[in-house]
Motif scaffolding. Sequence first.
Motif, PDB file in Angstrom:
ATOM      1  N   PRO A  13      20.629   0.259  13.531  1.00  0.00           N
ATOM      2  CA  PRO A  13      20.032  -1.006  13.985  1.00  0.00           C
ATOM      3  C   PRO A  13      18.587  -0.865  14.456  1.00  0.00           C
ATOM      4  CG  PRO A  13      22.263  -0.792  14.798  1.00  0.00           C
ATOM      5  CD  PRO A  13      21.933   0.520  14.166  1.00  0.00           C
ATOM      6  N   GLY A  14      18.259   0.279  15.094  1.00  0.00           N
ATOM      7  CA  GLY A  14      16.887   0.488  15.543  1.00  0.00           C
ATOM      8  C   GLY A  14      15.906   0.537  14.386  1.00  0.00           C
ATOM      9  N   THR A  15      16.297   1.239  13.319  1.00  0.00           N
ATOM     10  CA  THR A  15      15.459   1.312  12.116  1.00  0.00           C
ATOM     11  C   THR A  15      15.328  -0.055  11.466  1.00  0.00           C
ATOM     12  OG1 THR A  15      16.160   3.602  11.738  1.00  0.00           O
ATOM     13  CG2 THR A  15      15.207   2.436   9.860  1.00  0.00           C
ATOM     14  N   VAL A  16      16.442  -0.771  11.391  1.00  0.00           N
ATOM     15  CA  VAL A  16      16.415  -2.114  10.803  1.00  0.00           C
ATOM     16  C   VAL A  16      15.448  -3.016  11.572  1.00  0.00           C
ATOM     17  CG1 VAL A  16      17.764  -4.197  10.323  1.00  0.00           C
ATOM     18  CG2 VAL A  16      18.760  -1.948   9.876  1.00  0.00           C
ATOM     19  N   THR A  17      15.524  -2.963  12.904  1.00  0.00           N
ATOM     20  CA  THR A  17      14.643  -3.797  13.738  1.00  0.00           C
ATOM     21  C   THR A  17      13.183  -3.421  13.550  1.00  0.00           C
ATOM     22  OG1 THR A  17      16.370  -4.127  15.397  1.00  0.00           O
ATOM     23  CG2 THR A  17      14.099  -4.465  16.112  1.00  0.00           C
ATOM     24  N   LEU A  18      12.889  -2.114  13.576  1.00  0.00           N
ATOM     25  CA  LEU A  18      11.502  -1.664  13.452  1.00  0.00           C
ATOM     26  C   LEU A  18      10.927  -2.024  12.083  1.00  0.00           C
ATOM     27  CD1 LEU A  18       9.723  -0.235  15.527  1.00  0.00           C
ATOM     28  CD2 LEU A  18      10.101   1.889  14.272  1.00  0.00           C
ATOM     29  N   CYS A  19      11.725  -1.816  11.021  1.00  0.00           N
ATOM     30  CA  CYS A  19      11.261  -2.168   9.672  1.00  0.00           C
ATOM     31  C   CYS A  19      11.065  -3.675   9.538  1.00  0.00           C
ATOM     32  CB  CYS A  19      12.254  -1.664   8.626  1.00  0.00           C
ATOM     33  SG  CYS A  19      12.284   0.131   8.447  1.00  0.00           S
ATOM     34  N   THR A  20      11.933  -4.446  10.188  1.00  0.00           N
ATOM     35  CA  THR A  20      11.787  -5.904  10.187  1.00  0.00           C
ATOM     36  C   THR A  20      10.461  -6.309  10.812  1.00  0.00           C
ATOM     37  OG1 THR A  20      14.183  -6.267  10.286  1.00  0.00           O
ATOM     38  CG2 THR A  20      12.774  -8.068  11.031  1.00  0.00           C
ATOM     39  N   LEU A  21      10.159  -5.751  11.984  1.00  0.00           N
ATOM     40  CA  LEU A  21       8.908  -6.084  12.674  1.00  0.00           C
ATOM     41  C   LEU A  21       7.694  -5.607  11.883  1.00  0.00           C
ATOM     42  CD1 LEU A  21       9.946  -5.215  16.349  1.00  0.00           C
ATOM     43  CD2 LEU A  21       9.761  -7.483  15.296  1.00  0.00           C
ATOM     44  N   ALA A  22       7.823  -4.455  11.213  1.00  0.00           N
ATOM     45  CA  ALA A  22       6.716  -3.954  10.400  1.00  0.00           C
ATOM     46  C   ALA A  22       6.418  -4.906   9.252  1.00  0.00           C
ATOM     47  CB  ALA A  22       7.056  -2.565   9.845  1.00  0.00           C
ATOM     48  N   GLY A  23       7.481  -5.423   8.623  1.00  0.00           N
ATOM     49  CA  GLY A  23       7.295  -6.351   7.509  1.00  0.00           C
ATOM     50  C   GLY A  23       6.768  -7.700   7.947  1.00  0.00           C
ATOM     51  N   VAL A  24       7.303  -8.217   9.056  1.00  0.00           N
ATOM     52  CA  VAL A  24       6.875  -9.527   9.552  1.00  0.00           C
ATOM     53  C   VAL A  24       5.413  -9.499   9.989  1.00  0.00           C
ATOM     54  CG1 VAL A  24       7.177 -11.184  11.442  1.00  0.00           C
ATOM     55  CG2 VAL A  24       9.170 -10.325  10.219  1.00  0.00           C
ATOM     56  N   ASN A  25       5.016  -8.433  10.685  1.00  0.00           N
ATOM     57  CA  ASN A  25       3.673  -8.367  11.270  1.00  0.00           C
ATOM     58  C   ASN A  25       2.602  -7.799  10.347  1.00  0.00           C
ATOM     59  OD1 ASN A  25       4.478  -9.423  13.827  1.00  0.00           O
ATOM     60  ND2 ASN A  25       5.343  -7.433  14.353  1.00  0.00           N
ATOM     61  N   PHE A  26       3.014  -6.912   9.413  1.00  0.00           N
ATOM     62  CA  PHE A  26       2.011  -6.233   8.589  1.00  0.00           C
ATOM     63  C   PHE A  26       2.291  -6.330   7.087  1.00  0.00           C
ATOM     64  CE2 PHE A  26       2.232  -4.001  12.705  1.00  0.00           C
ATOM     65  CZ  PHE A  26       0.929  -4.227  13.150  1.00  0.00           C
ATOM     66  N   GLY A  27       3.272  -7.133   6.703  1.00  0.00           N
ATOM     67  CA  GLY A  27       3.573  -7.281   5.285  1.00  0.00           C
ATOM     68  C   GLY A  27       3.995  -5.964   4.663  1.00  0.00           C
ATOM     69  N   THR A  28       3.470  -5.667   3.478  1.00  0.00           N
ATOM     70  CA  THR A  28       3.826  -4.419   2.781  1.00  0.00           C
ATOM     71  C   THR A  28       2.812  -3.301   3.037  1.00  0.00           C
ATOM     72  OG1 THR A  28       2.674  -5.224   0.798  1.00  0.00           O
ATOM     73  CG2 THR A  28       5.033  -5.658   0.941  1.00  0.00           C
ATOM     74  N   HIS A  29       1.878  -3.518   3.956  1.00  0.00           N
ATOM     75  CA  HIS A  29       0.783  -2.564   4.166  1.00  0.00           C
ATOM     76  C   HIS A  29       1.235  -1.225   4.742  1.00  0.00           C
ATOM     77  CE1 HIS A  29      -2.379  -5.333   3.022  1.00  0.00           C
ATOM     78  NE2 HIS A  29      -1.874  -6.264   3.825  1.00  0.00           N
ATOM     79  N   LEU A  30       2.404  -1.185   5.379  1.00  0.00           N
ATOM     80  CA  LEU A  30       2.845   0.064   6.013  1.00  0.00           C
ATOM     81  C   LEU A  30       3.945   0.779   5.228  1.00  0.00           C
ATOM     82  CD1 LEU A  30       2.858  -0.910   9.807  1.00  0.00           C
ATOM     83  CD2 LEU A  30       1.000  -0.032   8.392  1.00  0.00           C
ATOM     84  N   LEU A  31       4.160   0.379   3.981  1.00  0.00           N
ATOM     85  CA  LEU A  31       5.165   1.068   3.162  1.00  0.00           C
ATOM     86  C   LEU A  31       4.819   2.538   2.972  1.00  0.00           C
ATOM     87  CD1 LEU A  31       5.919  -1.617   0.413  1.00  0.00           C
ATOM     88  CD2 LEU A  31       7.492  -0.796   2.185  1.00  0.00           C
ATOM     89  N   TRP A  32       3.528   2.867   2.940  1.00  0.00           N
ATOM     90  CA  TRP A  32       3.112   4.261   2.779  1.00  0.00           C
ATOM     91  C   TRP A  32       3.608   5.130   3.939  1.00  0.00           C
ATOM     92  CZ3 TRP A  32       0.311   6.732   6.525  1.00  0.00           C
ATOM     93  CH2 TRP A  32      -0.331   5.919   7.467  1.00  0.00           C
ATOM     94  N   ALA A  33       3.677   4.553   5.148  1.00  0.00           N
ATOM     95  CA  ALA A  33       4.155   5.303   6.313  1.00  0.00           C
ATOM     96  C   ALA A  33       5.637   5.650   6.149  1.00  0.00           C
ATOM     97  CB  ALA A  33       3.934   4.503   7.594  1.00  0.00           C
ATOM     98  N   MET A  34       6.390   4.717   5.588  1.00  0.00           N
ATOM     99  CA  MET A  34       7.800   4.992   5.339  1.00  0.00           C
ATOM    100  C   MET A  34       7.954   6.054   4.255  1.00  0.00           C
ATOM    101  SD  MET A  34      10.863   4.631   6.149  1.00  0.00           S
ATOM    102  CE  MET A  34      10.562   3.438   7.449  1.00  0.00           C
ATOM    103  N   LEU A  35       7.105   6.001   3.225  1.00  0.00           N
ATOM    104  CA  LEU A  35       7.140   7.010   2.166  1.00  0.00           C
ATOM    105  C   LEU A  35       6.841   8.392   2.752  1.00  0.00           C
ATOM    106  CD1 LEU A  35       7.523   7.211  -0.936  1.00  0.00           C
ATOM    107  CD2 LEU A  35       5.038   7.094  -1.156  1.00  0.00           C
TER     108      LEU A  35
END
Length: 408
Positions: A22-44
């Motif tokens: 759930p923590g990962t789901v929440t953080l990824c949700t906030l990353a997408g809502v606030n920064f769109g797809t710009h932080l996908l590289w950080a996940m990679l």
Amino acid sequence: MIKKWFNNIGPGTLVAAAFIGPGTVTLCTLAGVNFGTHLLWAMLLSIFATIVLQEMAARLGIVSQRGLSEVLRHEIVKPGLRNFMMLLILSAIVIGNAAYEAGNISGGVLGLETILGSITVDFGSFSLNMLSFSIGVIAFILLFLGNYKVLEKILVVLVLLMSVSFVITAIITKPDIIEVVKGMLVPSFPDNSLFMIIGLIGTTVVPYNLFLHASLVKEKWKSDKDLSHAKKDTFISIILGGLVSMAIIISAAGIPSGSINNGADLALGLEPLYGAFAKYFLAIGLFAAGITSAITAPLAAAFVAKGCLGWEDNMKSLRFRCVWGGILFLGVLFSSIGIKPIEIIKFAQVANGMLLPIIVGVLLWVMNKKTILGEHSNTKIQNLFGLCILVITIFLGLRSILKVFNIL
């Protein structure tokens, strides 16, 4: 072919199940809502780091036929240093997982409540959330069986369900493929995104997964001839977990920013734009993320306690069951009646912040010991990658500690 693939996959999938909580789901949700797809590289980047470290842990577990905490207890010869390490590991993993278990169960409940609504029973001064209780009962039954093969198969199915649910949700939002590829391959640092970038890496590179992986592989494989199977399992499973995280970011990027604070909010936010199917797929994924983490967290803690305290027990022993049973009980209790053990969580965050860089450094030290791994010790390129990751984990650890003391 498919049957052979399933037979040689398992421990890595449990690791993916553990970090997609759930923590990962929440953080990824906030990353997408606030920064769109710009932080996908950080996940990679975080997935690459996780693959490197988890491959080392798996290799150590198979070749030595010992868990990581067992190896450290035997290899650290100075009593004072050994006792400090064992205490730090027990504090971070056992106490930490007890503190976080309520969040795992509550995350699964959020997914169910999105579909079923709230189900509570009143007992005068407090209400009992029956969905929390139900998730706890399911986790208890699976762990009590003490059969690794059964547990593995069920968690593999749950992880595949979670993966399909989140990926389909991402597809429903019809993302711009060019923007997605650009977000993955071109690092960018939008305003106020630094702590989110660090958070995305920190929620994926998880200390207790190193202990869990090293312990689980020796339950499945007994010979260094199986190292190739373990490597494939690690690569496929962690990449699958990364795909889930990216799918959540992409899904969240598909809706306007607003009052979206967690996965359940995201599920409800997607419904008016993309229909009920989006809500249901995301809710199922959130439930699977919660229940898999609710199972793997107590299991990891029990393996850690076993190794640190020198128990020669198996998964059906009373002491082993007491550890995971106690953690599961506390998680169900806190989740059911809505208690959040703030002080315990803060303590666990500090312990984990200290443990992450230390354990990565010690893992690199162990992986270069010919007396343990022989010809399977680290190569120069593996050490180079490991050192780079060590630098990152030092920043992650410092951030966790400073955040607790409100310095950040």
